[in-house]
Design a protein around this motif. Structure first.
Motif, mmCIF file in Angstrom:
data_model
loop_
_atom_site.group_PDB
_atom_site.id
_atom_site.type_symbol
_atom_site.label_atom_id
_atom_site.label_comp_id
_atom_site.label_asym_id
_atom_site.label_seq_id
_atom_site.Cartn_x
_atom_site.Cartn_y
_atom_site.Cartn_z
ATOM 1 N N TRP A 82 -1.869 8.782 -5.167
ATOM 2 C CA TRP A 82 -1.841 9.025 -3.722
ATOM 3 C C TRP A 82 -0.682 8.297 -3.052
ATOM 4 O O TRP A 82 -0.084 8.821 -2.111
ATOM 5 C CB TRP A 82 -3.178 8.606 -3.091
ATOM 6 C CG TRP A 82 -4.306 9.541 -3.362
ATOM 7 C CD1 TRP A 82 -5.425 9.297 -4.092
ATOM 8 C CD2 TRP A 82 -4.431 10.893 -2.909
ATOM 9 N NE1 TRP A 82 -6.238 10.394 -4.136
ATOM 10 C CE2 TRP A 82 -5.653 11.404 -3.410
ATOM 11 C CE3 TRP A 82 -3.624 11.724 -2.144
ATOM 12 C CZ2 TRP A 82 -6.091 12.696 -3.153
ATOM 13 C CZ3 TRP A 82 -4.058 13.030 -1.888
ATOM 14 C CH2 TRP A 82 -5.275 13.498 -2.390
ATOM 15 N N HIS A 83 -0.383 7.065 -3.511
ATOM 16 C CA HIS A 83 0.684 6.315 -2.831
ATOM 17 C C HIS A 83 2.024 7.026 -2.969
ATOM 18 O O HIS A 83 2.866 6.965 -2.075
ATOM 19 C CB HIS A 83 0.762 4.877 -3.378
ATOM 20 C CG HIS A 83 1.440 4.780 -4.722
ATOM 21 N ND1 HIS A 83 0.761 4.927 -5.920
ATOM 22 C CD2 HIS A 83 2.743 4.563 -5.040
ATOM 23 C CE1 HIS A 83 1.613 4.796 -6.930
ATOM 24 N NE2 HIS A 83 2.820 4.579 -6.428
ATOM 25 N N GLU A 84 2.212 7.704 -4.099
ATOM 26 C CA GLU A 84 3.466 8.429 -4.295
ATOM 27 C C GLU A 84 3.568 9.602 -3.328
ATOM 28 O O GLU A 84 4.630 9.842 -2.723
ATOM 29 C CB GLU A 84 3.537 8.911 -5.741
ATOM 30 C CG GLU A 84 4.821 9.671 -6.066
ATOM 31 C CD GLU A 84 4.855 10.088 -7.524
ATOM 32 O OE1 GLU A 84 5.138 11.271 -7.796
ATOM 33 O OE2 GLU A 84 4.588 9.222 -8.394
ATOM 34 N N GLU A 134 -7.718 6.953 -2.116
ATOM 35 C CA GLU A 134 -8.051 6.422 -3.434
ATOM 36 C C GLU A 134 -9.518 6.016 -3.524
ATOM 37 O O GLU A 134 -10.129 6.095 -4.594
ATOM 38 C CB GLU A 134 -7.168 5.229 -3.749
ATOM 39 C CG GLU A 134 -5.719 5.596 -4.036
ATOM 40 C CD GLU A 134 -4.831 4.373 -4.152
ATOM 41 O OE1 GLU A 134 -5.333 3.261 -3.854
ATOM 42 O OE2 GLU A 134 -3.646 4.525 -4.502
ATOM 43 N N PRO A 185 -4.821 1.713 5.514
ATOM 44 C CA PRO A 185 -3.775 2.535 4.889
ATOM 45 C C PRO A 185 -4.346 3.855 4.400
ATOM 46 O O PRO A 185 -5.439 3.901 3.825
ATOM 47 C CB PRO A 185 -3.285 1.655 3.734
ATOM 48 C CG PRO A 185 -3.635 0.260 4.129
ATOM 49 C CD PRO A 185 -4.906 0.367 4.906
ATOM 50 N N THR A 211 -3.410 5.669 1.943
ATOM 51 C CA THR A 211 -3.567 5.700 0.481
ATOM 52 C C THR A 211 -4.868 5.053 0.052
ATOM 53 O O THR A 211 -5.539 5.515 -0.877
ATOM 54 C CB THR A 211 -2.392 4.986 -0.183
ATOM 55 O OG1 THR A 211 -2.290 3.656 0.361
ATOM 56 C CG2 THR A 211 -1.095 5.730 0.078
ATOM 57 N N ARG A 212 -5.268 3.982 0.732
ATOM 58 C CA ARG A 212 -6.494 3.292 0.355
ATOM 59 C C ARG A 212 -7.719 4.150 0.657
ATOM 60 O O ARG A 212 -8.696 4.169 -0.102
ATOM 61 C CB ARG A 212 -6.572 1.957 1.083
ATOM 62 C CG ARG A 212 -7.667 1.027 0.580
ATOM 63 C CD ARG A 212 -7.465 -0.361 1.131
ATOM 64 N NE ARG A 212 -6.183 -0.935 0.659
ATOM 65 C CZ ARG A 212 -5.648 -2.056 1.142
ATOM 66 N NH1 ARG A 212 -6.277 -2.728 2.104
ATOM 67 N NH2 ARG A 212 -4.501 -2.512 0.683
ATOM 68 N N GLN A 253 3.844 0.605 -3.535
ATOM 69 C CA GLN A 253 3.415 0.057 -4.821
ATOM 70 C C GLN A 253 4.592 -0.632 -5.537
ATOM 71 O O GLN A 253 4.967 -0.261 -6.652
ATOM 72 C CB GLN A 253 2.842 1.171 -5.705
ATOM 73 C CG GLN A 253 1.613 1.854 -5.155
ATOM 74 C CD GLN A 253 0.383 0.953 -5.180
ATOM 75 O OE1 GLN A 253 0.052 0.365 -6.205
ATOM 76 N NE2 GLN A 253 -0.283 0.836 -4.044
ATOM 77 N N ALA A 287 0.819 -1.208 0.000
ATOM 78 C CA ALA A 287 0.000 0.000 0.000
ATOM 79 C C ALA A 287 0.852 1.257 0.000
ATOM 80 O O ALA A 287 0.465 2.288 -0.572
ATOM 81 C CB ALA A 287 -0.935 0.004 1.217
ATOM 82 N N LEU A 288 2.049 1.188 0.637
ATOM 83 C CA LEU A 288 2.874 2.379 0.796
ATOM 84 C C LEU A 288 3.737 2.666 -0.427
ATOM 85 O O LEU A 288 3.814 3.813 -0.889
ATOM 86 C CB LEU A 288 3.763 2.212 2.043
ATOM 87 C CG LEU A 288 4.664 3.388 2.396
ATOM 88 C CD1 LEU A 288 3.838 4.645 2.657
ATOM 89 C CD2 LEU A 288 5.515 3.040 3.615
ATOM 90 N N SER A 304 4.113 8.072 0.267
ATOM 91 C CA SER A 304 5.434 7.454 0.462
ATOM 92 C C SER A 304 6.538 8.501 0.443
ATOM 93 O O SER A 304 7.501 8.410 1.225
ATOM 94 C CB SER A 304 5.674 6.392 -0.599
ATOM 95 O OG SER A 304 5.700 6.988 -1.906
#
Length: 855
Positions: free
Chosen positions: A574-576, A564, A558, A560-561, A405, A402-403, A579
């Motif tokens: 979002w994960h970018e 998203e 998470p 990011t989840r 990818q 999740a963090l 992180s």
């Protein structure tokens, strides 16, 4: 803090001394006095006094001043009011108006007073100069001889500035004058008990608390001007005592009372009328001597100091409550039955102090340690995070996915593959140490041991500039922590086990408070706090409301989840953002849209307590209103640049044309120039009025009568209606009082009427109806004009919105008039809606809350 000085055994002597010390400290403050006032006010507010049927007020109000002229009025006017009340059968007339200076009209006033035979006049005590003592200010001598009695007009203010009572007698030296209310009952001046008092000494006797009948306006009152100019009304005044005084703002004395405080003070004449009403019904309250309250407090202290040390801890609370209830019952009986105000606050504070004091002395030994732990808890807040060494490898892989990818991964348990993508067991390098990452290009590997099982975890990281930061971040994660075994509770006495449990809870709360303190140092609107892997550990209530996610489902999810799922996006993902916040330790600010609302989310890294790792504080601010203001700002710029600029340009062009040939100025050119100037003025006026409405706050509200507001608006539009032979019919006779801004309300009604006249054909009516519906004052404006298309109704009140039919008909405007109306109505907590049929006309309905929905 050292608690060793506290006693270990409670005795009547130690408890009594402690309660006495607390009692003395309380007496040094204003607490008992404020509590006594609060109890008295609560009793009077709970059961207001009834109104004597023979009490009525003739008020010198704003309407009277408006119609009869500026104050002071000729005393011939007062003579006329006495004559009018005499014909109406008034038994007693009491003036709360000072007539200290003789005038030319005194003869007429004297004649009217003698004709009636029972007129009471006021006197007051004041200084003629700063360096002179008090002296009595009587009415003019001719008026004194005609009056049936004199009464002092002084009302006593208590220490908190509220008027609760007055002295029945007040005067200088030996002679005491009755109060106005007492004089109205036929009581005259009396000598004091002490003879030969100095003439400059202000003497007062017989203080009484006046139980008021309610707030200002409770007693029946009639306007001075209406009584003077109307025929005699025996039904209103026959056999009654009439108090005449000022209620207009800034004219007479106004007194804050327990019913109103400083918000709606009571005129002095109404207070005197309340005093008379209470006298007639024998409802006035005497004040008990001060020593009675102190004596009751001493008795209460001795009883509780003797009883509480001999009781069990569970009984002390009920004993103290019973003592308080007994004091309140005694207070209510004295006040309600005997009409005596007994100050019980001195005694009532004793049970309040007795319970915590007795139990505090009794539990000293047990509380020493607990108090030290609570002090330490208050100084060192914190939170405990689940250690990485305790998390399962499967959970760790899910969090890394999740963090970061990753492009590929591998999770293996003792040679058995649990999850894989791209990576194979043959890719596993030779690893010597557990819990230490090994990196080769964009491949990162770690070996973990959980019990008897050995796990191998590998990731293929993005082969870009972020790879080194991610690998450095992974290297700093601590996976080799050891679990500290919890200490077992020490056996033995119950107090030892209790202390151990409190110590454990204190350590846990210390970590929690530390975490909250750090994550909320710059607390914004919405807060999300994550751990070092971007997993949500805390979110405040705004997150639950905005995202529509229940709090239990948010915790452990998470970040990011969550983002998203509500605002999916590709650039940047979002994960970018999440992180990079963790790996580069740099803040990020990104737009966010949830359920058609605009937000701004700010990611900020913060150091986790007792760790070298970092988490994320996500600050989410609702900027929907700001975006709406920006939209309105753009619309305003467009409006100024086009609608306002266009007629101005036309005026300038026409003026230049006239300047070129000033000898041939035609009437049509001047009329066109006037129309353009008038249009520019109306556009600017609508714009300014809308800005004023949007800035309206309750600080600019005051009481206003809605029917009068509508009448003024109708009068303002009558000339415009007359030009088109349109009749304005107003229906409604009931006075409906609002709390609002009469000027803007009138402008809003004018806008509705102007539209109705403008869009109605000649020789048609426009009907206005003012009425009350429940707790609301209502206005309907109905015309027989061109009507409104159904497709335009939803946007009718939008700013800068013009109807197509009105534009085609040549009635051009800025599109701000109805927007102004809606803004004013909403500022007054009201509502407006419209019904219309094309070709048949329209009906606008406006509803506003009234001031007193019960009245």
């Amino acid at each position: 803090m050292n608690w060793d000085w506290l006693p270990t055994k409670t005795t009547p002597k130690t408890l009594g001394l402690a309660l006495l010390l607390l009692f003395i400290l309380a007496e040094l403050t204003a607490l008992p006095r404020r509590l006594d006032y609060w109890l008295l006010d609560s009793a009077m507010l709970a059961v207001p006094a009834s109104v004597s049927p023979d009490t009525v007020i003739v008020a010198i109000d704003d309407a009277s001043l408006s119609r009869l002229g500026r104050w002071p009025w000729p005393r011939q006017v007062h003579a006329d009011i006495i004559s009018k009340l005499h014909k109406a059968g008034a038994e007693t007339i009491v003036f709360d108006i000072l007539f200290t200076e003789p005038t030319a009209d005194d003869a007429a006033l004297k004649k009217a007073m003698r004709a009636h035979g029972n007129v009471i006049l006021p006197l007051h005590l004041s200084r003629t100069d700063t360096y002179f003592p008090l002296s009595e200010k009587l009415p003019a001598s001719d008026l004194v001889s005609a009056a049936s009695g004199l009464g002092h007009a002084h009302i006593e203010l208590d220490h908190d500035g509220l008027a609760r009572g007055l002295y029945l007698f007040n005067g200088m030296g030996d002679a005491l004058w009755p109060s106005l209310a007492l004089a109205a009952t036929g009581t005259t001046a009396k000598p004091t008990d002490s003879q030969s008092l100095p003439a400059f000494l202000n003497t007062r006797e017989g203080y009484r608390v006046i139980p008021l009948a309610g707030t200002t306006g409770t007693l029946p009152a009639y306007s001075y001007e209406s009584v003077l100019n109307a025929p005699p009304a025996p039904g209103r005044f026959s056999g009654k005592t009439v108090f005449i005084g000022a209620t207009a703002v800034g004219l007479g004395d106004i007194l804050p009372t327990p019913f109103s405080g400083l918000n709606q003070p009571m005129p002095g004449v109404e207070f005197h009328a309340n005093a008379y009403s209470a006298l007639k019904q024998q409802l006035q309250i005497r004040r008990a001597p001060h020593w009675a309250g102190i004596g009751l407090a001493v008795i209460t202290l001795v009883l509780l100091a003797y009883l509480l040390p001999r009781m069990r801890m569970t009984y002390t609370f009920f004993t103290c409550v019973s003592a308080g209830v007994a004091l309140l019952l005694l207070y209510m009986v004295m006040l309600g039955v005997f009409r005596v105000w007994l100050p019980i606050a001195h005694a009532l504070v004793i049970p309040l102090f007795a319970f915590p004091t007795a139990n505090g002395l009794r539990l000293t030994v047990a509380n020493r340690f607990l108090s030290r732990q609570l002090d330490e808890l208050a100084r060192t807040p914190g939170i405990t995070l689940p250690e990485l060494s305790m998390r399962s490898p499967t959970q760790l892989l899910e969090h890394f996915q999740a963090l970061f990818q990753p492009r590929g991964w591998l999770l293996q348990e003792d040679g058995r593959i649990l999850s894989s993508r791209t990576l194979k067991p043959t890719d596993i390098p030779d690893m010597q140490k557990n819990g230490v990452w090994q990196h080769a290009d964009n491949h990162s590997w770690i070996q973990l041991k959980r019990g008897d099982c050995r796990y191998t975890l590998g990731l293929i990281l993005p082969n870009d500039l972020s790879r080194e930061a991610i690998q450095r971040y992974l290297q700093n994660l601590n996976f080799s922590g050891t679990v500290t075994a919890k200490k077992k509770s020490v056996g033995g006495e119950n107090i030892s086990a209790r202390i151990e449990r409190v110590k454990t809870a204190t350590e846990r709360l210390n970590h929690m408070q530390e975490f909250i303190r750090r994550s909320f140092e710059r607390m914004p609107d919405g807060i999300i706090v994550t751990d070092e892997l971007g997993i949500i550990r805390f979110a405040n209530g705004h997150i639950e409301n905005w995202f529509g996610e229940p709090m239990p489902s948010v915790a452990g999810l998470p970040l990011t989840r969550l983002l998203e799922g509500h605002d999916p996006r590709e650039t940047p993902p979002w994960h970018e953002t999440v992180s990079e916040t963790l790996t580069l330790l740099q803040s990020r600010t990104v737009d966010l849209r949830i359920h058609h609302k605009d937000f701004l989310i700010h990611f900020a890294p913060f150091a986790l307590p007792d760790s070298a790792q970092y988490g994320i504080v996500a600050n989410i601010s609702d900027i929907s209103e700001l975006r709406e203001q920006q939209r309105q700002h753009r619309e305003a710029i467009d409006f100024i640049s086009h609608d306002v600029r266009s007629p101005l340009v036309s005026q300038l062009a026409l003026i230049e044309q006239l300047k070129r040939d000033p000898s041939h100025i035609e009437q049509s050119q001047l009329e066109q120039l006037g129309r353009l100037a008038k249009r520019s003025y109306h556009l600017a006026e609508e714009f300014v009025q809308l800005a004023r409405a949007e800035q309206l706050t309750k600080t600019r509200f005051y009481e206003c009568e809605f029917l009068a507001v509508v009448e003024n608006a109708r009068d303002s539009v009558s000339e415009q209606a007359l030009e088109k032979h349109i009749s304005l019919h107003l229906q409604g006779t009931e006075d409906l009082w609002l709390k609002g801004n009469a000027e803007l309300l009138e402008r809003a009604v004018i806008n509705l009427l102007t539209n109705a006249v403008q869009y109605s054909p000649e020789y048609t009516p426009v009907n206005l109806q003012v009425f009350r519906a429940g707790h609301q004052a209502c206005l309907t404006v109905t015309d027989e004009g061109m009507g409104i298309e159904p497709g335009e109704l939803p946007h009718l009140f939008d700013r800068y919105r013009r109807q197509r039919n009105s534009e085609l008909a040549g009635a051009r405007g800025a599109g701000l008039g109805l927007s102004f109306v809606k803004t004013v109505v909403e500022k007054h907590q009201g509502e407006i809606y419209v019904t219309s049929r094309p070709g048949e006309g329209s009906c606008f309905t406006l509803k506003l809350p009234i001031t007193d929905p019960i009245g």
